[in-house]
Design an enzyme around this catalytic site. Structure first.
Site, PDB file in Angstrom:
ATOM      1  CE1 TYR A  63      -4.051  -1.714  -0.412  1.00 48.68           C
ATOM      2  CE2 TYR A  63      -3.079  -3.239   1.171  1.00 48.68           C
ATOM      3  CZ  TYR A  63      -4.044  -2.941   0.224  1.00 48.68           C
ATOM      4  OH  TYR A  63      -4.997  -3.875  -0.108  1.00 48.68           O
ATOM      5  CG  HIS A 116     -14.028  -1.703  -2.350  1.00 48.84           C
ATOM      6  ND1 HIS A 116     -13.858  -2.217  -3.624  1.00 48.84           N
ATOM      7  CD2 HIS A 116     -15.115  -2.345  -1.846  1.00 48.84           C
ATOM      8  CE1 HIS A 116     -14.803  -3.112  -3.869  1.00 48.84           C
ATOM      9  NE2 HIS A 116     -15.577  -3.205  -2.820  1.00 48.84           N
ATOM     10  CB  CYS A 143      -3.665   5.398  16.864  1.00 51.06           C
ATOM     11  SG  CYS A 143      -5.207   6.316  17.009  1.00 51.06           S
ATOM     12  N   GLY A 182     -16.262   1.457 -15.827  1.00 49.16           N
ATOM     13  CA  GLY A 182     -14.897   0.959 -15.614  1.00 49.16           C
ATOM     14  C   GLY A 182     -14.768  -0.071 -14.508  1.00 49.16           C
TER      15      GLY A 182
HETATM   16  P1  OAD Z   1     -10.898  -4.409 -12.401  1.00 56.51           P
HETATM   17  O1  OAD Z   1      -9.435  -4.271 -12.577  1.00 56.51           O
HETATM   18  O2  OAD Z   1     -11.432  -5.739 -12.016  1.00 56.51           O
HETATM   19  O3  OAD Z   1     -11.654  -3.968 -13.722  1.00 56.51           O
HETATM   20  C1  OAD Z   1     -11.353  -2.768 -14.376  1.00 56.51           C
HETATM   21  C2  OAD Z   1     -12.277  -2.635 -15.567  1.00 56.51           C
HETATM   22  O4  OAD Z   1     -12.001  -1.393 -16.166  1.00 56.51           O
HETATM   23  C3  OAD Z   1     -12.070  -3.727 -16.629  1.00 56.51           C
HETATM   24  O5  OAD Z   1     -13.335  -4.285 -16.985  1.00 56.51           O
HETATM   25  C4  OAD Z   1     -11.439  -2.970 -17.810  1.00 56.51           C
HETATM   26  O6  OAD Z   1     -11.891  -3.448 -19.066  1.00 56.51           O
HETATM   27  C5  OAD Z   1     -11.964  -1.571 -17.575  1.00 56.51           C
HETATM   28  N1  OAD Z   1     -11.077  -0.509 -18.102  1.00 56.51           N
HETATM   29  C6  OAD Z   1      -9.724  -0.486 -18.164  1.00 56.51           C
HETATM   30  N2  OAD Z   1      -9.288   0.658 -18.704  1.00 56.51           N
HETATM   31  C7  OAD Z   1     -10.398   1.408 -18.964  1.00 56.51           C
HETATM   32  C8  OAD Z   1     -10.611   2.698 -19.526  1.00 56.51           C
HETATM   33  N3  OAD Z   1      -9.599   3.478 -19.921  1.00 56.51           N
HETATM   34  N4  OAD Z   1     -11.894   3.130 -19.668  1.00 56.51           N
HETATM   35  C9  OAD Z   1     -12.929   2.352 -19.276  1.00 56.51           C
HETATM   36  N5  OAD Z   1     -12.798   1.130 -18.741  1.00 56.51           N
HETATM   37  C10 OAD Z   1     -11.543   0.659 -18.584  1.00 56.51           C
HETATM   38  O7  OAD Z   1     -11.338  -3.281 -11.337  1.00 56.51           O
HETATM   39  P2  OAD Z   1     -12.672  -3.161 -10.476  1.00 56.51           P
HETATM   40  O8  OAD Z   1     -13.829  -3.742 -11.202  1.00 56.51           O
HETATM   41  O9  OAD Z   1     -12.749  -1.764 -10.027  1.00 56.51           O
HETATM   42  O10 OAD Z   1     -11.185  -4.317  -4.371  1.00 56.51           O
HETATM   43  O11 OAD Z   1     -12.305  -4.087  -9.252  1.00 56.51           O
HETATM   44  C11 OAD Z   1     -13.209  -4.197  -8.191  1.00 56.51           C
HETATM   45  C12 OAD Z   1     -12.457  -4.430  -6.907  1.00 56.51           C
HETATM   46  O12 OAD Z   1     -11.584  -5.553  -7.059  1.00 56.51           O
HETATM   47  C13 OAD Z   1     -11.511  -3.321  -6.514  1.00 56.51           C
HETATM   48  O13 OAD Z   1     -12.157  -2.258  -5.841  1.00 56.51           O
HETATM   49  C14 OAD Z   1     -10.544  -4.013  -5.625  1.00 56.51           C
HETATM   50  C15 OAD Z   1     -10.303  -5.242  -6.458  1.00 56.51           C
HETATM   51  O14 OAD Z   1      -9.859  -6.368  -5.824  1.00 56.51           O
HETATM   52  C16 OAD Z   1     -10.479  -4.283  -3.235  1.00 56.51           C
HETATM   53  O15 OAD Z   1      -9.290  -4.045  -3.193  1.00 56.51           O
HETATM   54  C17 OAD Z   1     -11.302  -4.595  -2.029  1.00 56.51           C
END
Ligand code: OAD
Length: 238
Positions: A63, A116, A143, A182
């Site tokens: 992180y 998240h 803290c 996205g």
């Molecule tokens: P993902 O990495 O799973 O998905 C990202 C999506 O964005 C994909 O479907 C890509 O096709 C799309 N993408 C990439 N570039 C783009 C662009 N320029 N314009 C539009 N779309 C684009 O990310 P999330 O769905 O956000 O959780 O993931 C959900 C959660 O999984 C996150 O919040 C995180 C992760 O594990 C935690 O850390 C708790």
């Protein structure tokens, strides 16, 4: 006019779910694309409470690296277009982001929930107070509120409950248009929000490629967020 926007009044209630794809063009790595974070790290090693108990140094390093990366990222045209929409829209508008970056905040979104967590905040392991944490964190971090507590990133890890679910579901039940931007549809509960809206709600997905839940939406548009979101905002405000 596209089917999902037809006859939508200017005071309609909107819920906009965003995922990593909206920040991709700001240089923030997504999770599941070819060069995504989960291709380089096992999420079981860095994104679960068990991982933090097993190897907190590794989790802090992961992180810290992402926190540093955020310092050079700027909000893009998609983040800014949502702010433009929020300031011009007569109805309720809530942005629900899965992103832990602060790009919606820096762009100026006001009605925003980080379901998240937030990368630039830390949470006390003792009193659970959440405080701003812009720099590195390690096992010696303390803290500022209680004398004994160590700190963890204010991130919702796998096996933990997302934040603000009550107001999110209330907004979903009431909303007239739900837009997901996205997000790949891999992670619940966000991937199921499209099923939680009322029967008359319009639903629209904007993504680089169809997500795994695109069939649950009335309409899906593919392309880059910096193209699709300003176009959508212009349509809604026209
Ligand atoms: P993902 O990495 O799973 O998905 C990202 C999506 O964005 C994909 O479907 C890509 O096709 C799309 N993408 C990439 N570039 C783009 C662009 N320029 N314009 C539009 N779309 C684009 O990310 P999330 O769905 O956000 O959780 O993931 C959900 C959660 O999984 C996150 O919040 C995180 C992760 O594990 C935690 O850390 C708790």
């Amino acid at each position: 006019m596209s089917p999902s926007l037809m006859a939508l009044s200017r005071d309609a209630r909107l819920v906009i779910l965003t995922g990593a794809g909206i920040s991709a063009e700001s240089g923030v790595r997504t999770f599941r694309d070819g060069d995504g974070l989960w291709e380089r790290h096992r999420l079981e090693d860095v994104a679960t409470p068990e991982a933090f108990r097993r190897d907190p140094d590794l989790v802090h390093r992961f992180y810290n690296e992402r926190r540093r990366g955020l310092a050079t990222a700027e909000p893009n045209a998609a983040h800014r277009a949502l702010v433009q929409l929020e300031s011009a829209w007569a109805g309720d508008l809530l942005v629900v982001t899965q992103n832990v970056d602060d790009l919606h905040d820096r762009a100026g979104s006001k009605h925003l929930v980080h379901m998240h967590g937030e990368l630039l905040k830390g949470r006390c392991l003792g009193c659970r107070t959440v405080v701003a944490w812009p720099g590195d964190m390690d096992c010696d971090s303390r803290c500022p509120v209680c004398p004994t507590g160590g700190m963890r990133p204010h991130i919702v890890w796998f096996h933990e409950l997302p934040l603000c679910l009550d107001p999110i579901y209330e907004a979903l039940e009431r909303c007239d248009l739900f837009v997901a931007i996205g997000t790949s549809g891999h992670v619940h509960p966000a991937a199921g929000f499209v099923e939680a809206v009322g029967p008359r709600c319009r639903t629209l997905e904007l993504n680089l490629e169809p997500s795994r839940v695109v069939s649950a939406f009335q309409e899906g548009r593919t392309g880059r967020a910096t193209d699709l979101v300003p176009t959508l905002v212009a349509e809604l405000l026209s």
